[in-house]
Write an enzyme that holds these catalytic residues in place. Structure first.
Site, PDB file in Angstrom:
ATOM      1  N   GLU A 195       0.827  -1.196   0.195  1.00  0.00           N
ATOM      2  CA  GLU A 195      -0.044   0.183  -0.040  1.00  0.00           C
ATOM      3  C   GLU A 195       0.521   1.110  -0.387  1.00  0.00           C
ATOM      4  O   GLU A 195       1.494   1.572   0.843  1.00  0.00           O
ATOM      5  CB  GLU A 195      -1.203  -0.307   1.064  1.00  0.00           C
ATOM      6  N   CYS A 242      -1.377   8.288   4.620  1.00  0.00           N
ATOM      7  CA  CYS A 242      -1.420   7.860   3.410  1.00  0.00           C
ATOM      8  C   CYS A 242      -3.179   8.209   2.213  1.00  0.00           C
ATOM      9  O   CYS A 242      -3.052   8.407   0.967  1.00  0.00           O
ATOM     10  CB  CYS A 242      -1.326   6.228   3.275  1.00  0.00           C
TER      11      CYS A 242
END
Lengths: 522, 522
Positions: free
Chosen positions: A258, A295
């Site tokens: 990720e 993120c």
């Protein structure tokens, strides 16, 4: 209290000569404890013991694994104060965030325990129509998993974070490569896992924790023939490098990385009618939360050029201008932030929305927002890059069609957000929203992308480079799907089938029985 | 009747200068028709039209896509006689096999249609507990898919085969790179698909069919930025090369390659008590079926050394020795068979079970079986290789432990089979069976691996090198999972959600609603 040692299958180990230290970013000084970089032999030992443990661990019942995960949560709670103070010292994140992330970490361990006790996650499918072979399929763990700790989530995406919790839930032993920025926090958390493994009778090789500041330890893990999958949260360059390393192994393995995302936010005109100041305040908070080190940080806001967007941008700049400087996670992260930000600021064609009067001291940072026309943005890939920190770009589009065009050309993203007060408007902008949907894993209406709920429906992943495999999430219950593969049993005797596939359905789980989802026996 | 042209979005195209011909392997001569290799411009046009079609096709309902798949099946049936004669001329496979594969191809198109009408395959998950964001997730198609036709299944794994059927079911346009060995069969099948698309109102770019004998056309497809996933059935070297090509793209994409396998068969002592001759006859048939040109062909039989195994091996040799020569698919495949076989035969340490007295003529081949001790087998990787054709190795293990050891060291396999007449014996050999399970996608008891049922529980895939992604099957209904990715909608208005996620559950599908599988409305 902190030893600085690796923990291999429940045993401390410090065979190497290489050491490193963590930083206290708020004080801008090194912490005294030395951490021993894992040697190649230690790395191999951890993997070999994980591989041995797999033969036992994969056969544990869901109930046993649930007890293990719950014991980890309980052991973490028994060390909460130590962990929290260590976390704050190593990350400079505020206590509220530390407590929140701690609760999220124990919460997701317990959520996976609930999933295991319920049991249907193994996706049992039984096809045995009259006159055909009897075929029954169930998800089985893949083997030892390597997990890389993330710099920005010392708890929820690190040693006992979502990757570890989901892999242990799946039945896979885990070898963690701890993030070197918070190695002490990692050590405390790893101790809790090892204690929980012992307490619940799990094979000790089910978990190991390796220190590594250099790239070698992680690369060795990814290349080890007995490692069968990898979980990673971090930069695009780091995740992509590991992904390619794994693809080019003799036996390729999946790397679920990720990575980066600028999390576009589409601000439609109706959101700027009455709620302009509300959204400006919300986004000032979302952009600066955790000093922009999420993120899902909104690094890109898009709207239709005009007075209303200008006025929103101004309000956003004003709200952000009032934010105090906050500390970044590490001197290297601050340096990287300034480098990436300044790379964007050296491009032509933008205007400043808000900029710090002067650079913040030490590892602190102040937010920075710029604005540019869609033409400028589209022509220049530098504007598309993730700047990890409190930095955002407002993109002004001429009209609906240009907005759609910009969205169609965006890289893959974890999230896409739409702000709109009128449902009618969502229909008018359907092509733009469809384009956004094609580029993201999660589509949010009237919210902020920061904040990722741990639930069965969560999708935290997206088209590359948001993640290396857009089919899987790293947050939420279906994260477990990364660590399993289906095995079909053909004409196997009932007594020797896995419980999930037996006629009587002893686990009382939902199964697909000749196309019908049911808990009925065969 | 056959034009030799590419079919791009329903239009014939032959812009290139490069041509090739297919072979009539039984007659060992070239067929007269020339096929036009797709040019780079034609390849790009097919992909660009697929990408345009995607915007429309992804929004078609399950019912509409079901009608499309059923229309393909019906159109194929309307051309059945032409297709069958063409198939036989290009493959030399017998008519029974051709009819069987034809029925399987239309059958799986219709099976996906049933799945689409039922609708639950989209894995809808709704998490909206009190006080939390409302998050709903559903599987969405990924975009244009490139499919490579397989040499050994001109119908079921080629132009309208499982990859195409599952990708079209998922909502993905398909560009097929036809297998050059049966380009005429491909052309007839592609015509049926294009006609069905027209008949059911699908956008024409939903399907294209490209000829390619060189590697360039396939490589260009895999590298094209608008291609989002690849389906492949073929050799380990070919599949792995495409997989690595796709991993190293700027935006990596998944390649679902189903490749080689020797499909180990573990013959336990009880199977040799009363049923020795039965199993010898069964395996003589399975090894020689389709001249051994099945990905599930049993290339490896393992047993405990002794009189019983010797006697079974002798019976197997005798049964196989009675088989007539049969034709292989192509001169290149026969040449490759002899090369691979002879590479094994040049190794030391084996004994011959049955060997042809003299090599068969033309493209025909006769079966060949050898036997070796486990030590010899384990030390020499050449014995582990797939020899694509009617060739098998019998491996004699000293005892249970050695059997387990051999199985632990096998490469990944599509299938693993156990022959045993006593359930008790399966428990005695549990470590061996567990080792086998870790290396395969499908575990069969008392059967032959050839024959792959198209059903929801099928798993046709396995650890590398059986396939590049052991999570997915290329046969059966869950093959559709390869072409979708989840998208989560957060706090989205009911009216604008995909039907699968709307409160009222208008599709009447099974959904995970806060952890309970139900068809209930929210």
């Amino acid at each position: 209290m902190i030893t600085g040692k690796n923990q291999i299958a429940g045993t401390f180990s410090a065979e190497g000569q290489q050491t490193f230290r963590t930083t206290d970013p708020a004080a801008d000084k090194e912490n005294p404890q030395e951490f021993f970089e894992a040697t190649p032999a230690e790395t191999d030992r951890a993997v070999n013991l994980a591989s041995e443990a797999f033969r036992i661990y994969k056969k544990t019942s869901g109930t046993d694994r649930a007890a293990f995960l719950e014991a980890i949560a309980a052991r973490l709670e028994a060390s909460e104060e130590d962990i929290i103070s260590c976390y704050i010292r190593e990350s400079a994140l505020p206590e509220g965030r530390a407590r929140g992330e701690f609760a999220r970490t124990t919460g997701q361990l317990r959520a996976f325990a609930v999933m295991l006790r319920e049991g249907s996650w193994v996706e049992a499918i039984i096809s045995n129509p009259e006159g055909k072979p009897d075929i029954r399929r169930v998800q089985c763990p893949v083997g030892p998993v390597a997990v890389f700790g993330a710099s920005n989530f010392p708890l929820a995406f690190s040693t006992a974070g979502g990757d570890t919790a989901s892999a242990l839930a799946a039945g896979c032993p885990v070898v963690v490569k701890a993030h070197p920025m918070h190695a002490a926090t990692g050590e405390l958390v790893a101790l809790a896992i090892a204690d929980a493994a012992r307490e619940t009778g799990m094979p000790e090789g089910v978990f190991s924790h390796l220190n590594g500041k250099s790239l070698e330890t992680g690369q060795r893990l990814v290349k080890h023939p007995k490692v069968k999958a990898v979980g990673f949260t971090g930069s695009i360059s780091g995740g992509t490098a590991l992904y390619r390393l794994a693809c080019n192994r003799e036996e390729p393995i999946p790397v679920y990385a990720e990575m980066g995302s600028v999390n576009p936010v589409v601000v439609l005109p109706s959101a700027l009618e009455d709620k302009k100041d509300f959204w400006a305040a919300q986004y000032a908070g979302s952009i600066t939360a955790g000093t922009g080190q999420f993120c899902t940080n909104p690094g890109l806001l898009l709207g239709i050029a005009g007075r209303e967007l200008d006025s929103f941008t101004e309000a956003l700049g004003k709200a952000i201008g009032q934010k105090a400087a906050s500390c970044m996670l590490h001197p290297d992260i601050k340096a990287q932030y300034l480098k990436k930000r300044d790379e964007v600021l050296s491009q032509p064609g933008y205007s400043v929305v808000t900029a710090p009067e002067r650079e913040a001291d030490g590892n602190f940072a102040l937010p920075h927002v710029i604005a540019a026309d869609a033409e400028v943005f589209m022509k220049n890939g530098v504007y598309h890059q993730e700047v990890f920190g409190p930095f955002s770009v407002v993109v002004k589009c001429r009209d609906k069609a240009q907005l759609t065009e910009v969205l169609q050309h965006l890289e893959g993203q974890l999230t896409g957000t739409v702000l709109a007060e009128k449902e009618q408007e969502l229909q008018e902008y359907a092509p733009a929203i469809d384009a956004l949907k094609e580029r993201v894993g999660r589509l949010i209406l009237n919210g902020v992308p920061t904040g990722v709920e741990v639930c069965a429906a969560m999708m935290h992943g997206g088209p590359f480079p948001a993640s290396t495999d857009s089919k899987f999430t790293s947050v939420g219950l279906t994260a477990v799907q990364r660590w399993v593969r289906p095995v079909a049993y053909q004409d196997w005797p009932d007594a020797l089938l896995p419980d999930a596939l037996r006629n009587s359905n002893p686990l009382n789980i939902f199964r697909n029985l000749n196309g019908v989802i049911t808990k009925n026996a065969v």
